[in-house]
Enzyme design. Sequence first.
Site, PDB file in Angstrom:
ATOM      1  CG  HIS A   1      -1.765   1.213   1.339  1.00 37.38           C
ATOM      2  ND1 HIS A   1      -1.455   2.235   2.212  1.00 37.38           N
ATOM      3  CD2 HIS A   1      -2.888   1.599   0.688  1.00 37.38           C
ATOM      4  CE1 HIS A   1      -2.359   3.197   2.098  1.00 37.38           C
ATOM      5  NE2 HIS A   1      -3.238   2.835   1.183  1.00 37.38           N
TER       6      HIS A   1
ATOM      7  CD  GLU B   1      -2.890   2.587  -3.610  1.00 33.36           C
ATOM      8  OE1 GLU B   1      -3.575   3.630  -3.498  1.00 33.36           O
ATOM      9  OE2 GLU B   1      -3.187   1.515  -3.035  1.00 33.36           O
ATOM     10  CG  HIS B   2      -0.132   6.290  -0.531  1.00 29.08           C
ATOM     11  ND1 HIS B   2      -0.710   7.408   0.003  1.00 29.08           N
ATOM     12  CD2 HIS B   2      -1.026   5.277  -0.340  1.00 29.08           C
ATOM     13  CE1 HIS B   2      -1.895   7.102   0.509  1.00 29.08           C
ATOM     14  NE2 HIS B   2      -2.101   5.803   0.325  1.00 29.08           N
TER      15      HIS B   2
ATOM     16  CD  GLU C   1       2.167   9.898   0.205  1.00 26.60           C
ATOM     17  OE1 GLU C   1       0.952   9.732  -0.007  1.00 26.60           O
ATOM     18  OE2 GLU C   1       2.767  10.973  -0.049  1.00 26.60           O
TER      19      GLU C   1
ATOM     20  CD  GLU D   1      -5.236   5.495   2.871  1.00 24.08           C
ATOM     21  OE1 GLU D   1      -5.746   4.522   2.299  1.00 24.08           O
ATOM     22  OE2 GLU D   1      -4.175   6.040   2.485  1.00 24.08           O
TER      23      GLU D   1
END
Length: 502
Positions: free
Chosen positions: A109, A112-113, A182, A189
């Site tokens: 994940h 992905e960012h 990030e 998130e």
Amino acid sequence: MAISLARLRRKITIFSWAAGARYLSVSANPKPSEVLTPDPRFLRYSSPELRLVDHSPFLRFPETRVTTLPSGIRVVTQAFPSATRMASVGVWIDAGSRFEAPGTNGTAHFLEHMIFKGTRHRTAQSLEEEIENMGARLNAYTSREQTTFFADVQSKDVPIAIDILADILQNSRFPENAIRRERGVILREMEEVQGQMEEVIFDYLHLAAFHEHPLGDTILGPEENIRAISRVDLQEYISSHYTGPRVVVSAAGAVKHEEVVEMVARLFTRFSTDPTTADQLVDANPATFTGSEVRVENESMPLVHLAIAFQGASWVDPNSIPLMVVQSLLGSWNKNIGVGTCSGSELARRISTNNLAESMMAFNTNYRDTGLFGIYSTALPDRLHDLSHAIMEEFKRLAHQVSEEEVVRARNQLKSALLLHIDGSTAVAENNGRQMLTYSRAMPFLELFARIDAVDACTVRETAKAFIIDKDIAIAAVGPLHHLPEHNWFRLQTSAGKTQNT
């Protein structure tokens, strides 16, 4: 509002049952329909004589074409006329959180960012401006077994979209300052996800069902991992799992197969050709379903969120189609929608009539070697025992009393849902990309519908016996849980002995 799980009591219990697992191969041959007296009102425009009708003209979708490049990358396209001249193109990769190295949960994940944070040829700002100037949409998502990057563009911009996808997947730089920024984005998130109880419940359900296996980990990973994942972790994940044989480029809408193949062959040149497949990795570390529960006590919540699941079927298991019909048969219901006593789902009618819950939803999730199917519901705390009893009674009924009429209705609802799901080029590209990863081909709807229509009431009953009766149960629950029965109670409700006595 996000829930601080640190304040809550979490109880994880593992249960082991001696009953051995049985595998039942179901032959889905429908029985001939009973001869019925036709309603005369329908004979005005029809004939009382039975006749076979070919529905294939209504399901003749544009041709799906597939080309496998020497690198192992597969290109699948489905071109169809579009008044808007729009197209969707994306990259589907056989890599998700279950393939992460021990101690690095969350890397897929995080990657992905980071994939959008700049390449050797594009800065993060120039990438964003390029997408916006085209009026395009570039997005991505990570699941437990797959990672996807896709773009929706005008047909004239398909070459640019493919160039961008090739660039970010092969030339990302992962600057340290962007990694630090990030971390904060992903931690925020995580807080948002913790406030979405459906997401929380299904993470807990996976933890209960696949305890101490990567399939039971969350996709985002724990906070300590998010704070520790490094550039080396990201690069190692790419080199290990972003390989040609595990990559599918899928395009749909106003596209031309030969042009897409040529661009992919020219631009996607830096992927490893390592022949190791996702199936081989799964075989080396198969998931084992555990009869477990995760209970999170939170007396401040007005409702209880409860998920009850059995082990389901893998994507390629012949039982996967009957379980899809079972999911449709169980249905869904929400108190706010107003449909209840007239619902086609017997469980929904029972819950609505007796005011047992605020909502319920059947689910059926497939993975490469296993699956999960069951019921997710929300209810007032004092309704928990009666709701649990109704759900378990319905699971038992599936194995003994399902009618042909119910199954026909469930099949029709399932087919309608599948057709509605592929409305638009984005959904078509996604459907084809996912099927290429799971089935190694794009299954035609005529074939899929034939498989669905072959499921009759007998098939449903036999499938339920194979997957429900005397099988372990995974449970996840959050909220005021003092009225929720113990795990052992749930397990006993579908034991063979109890079923025979009801």
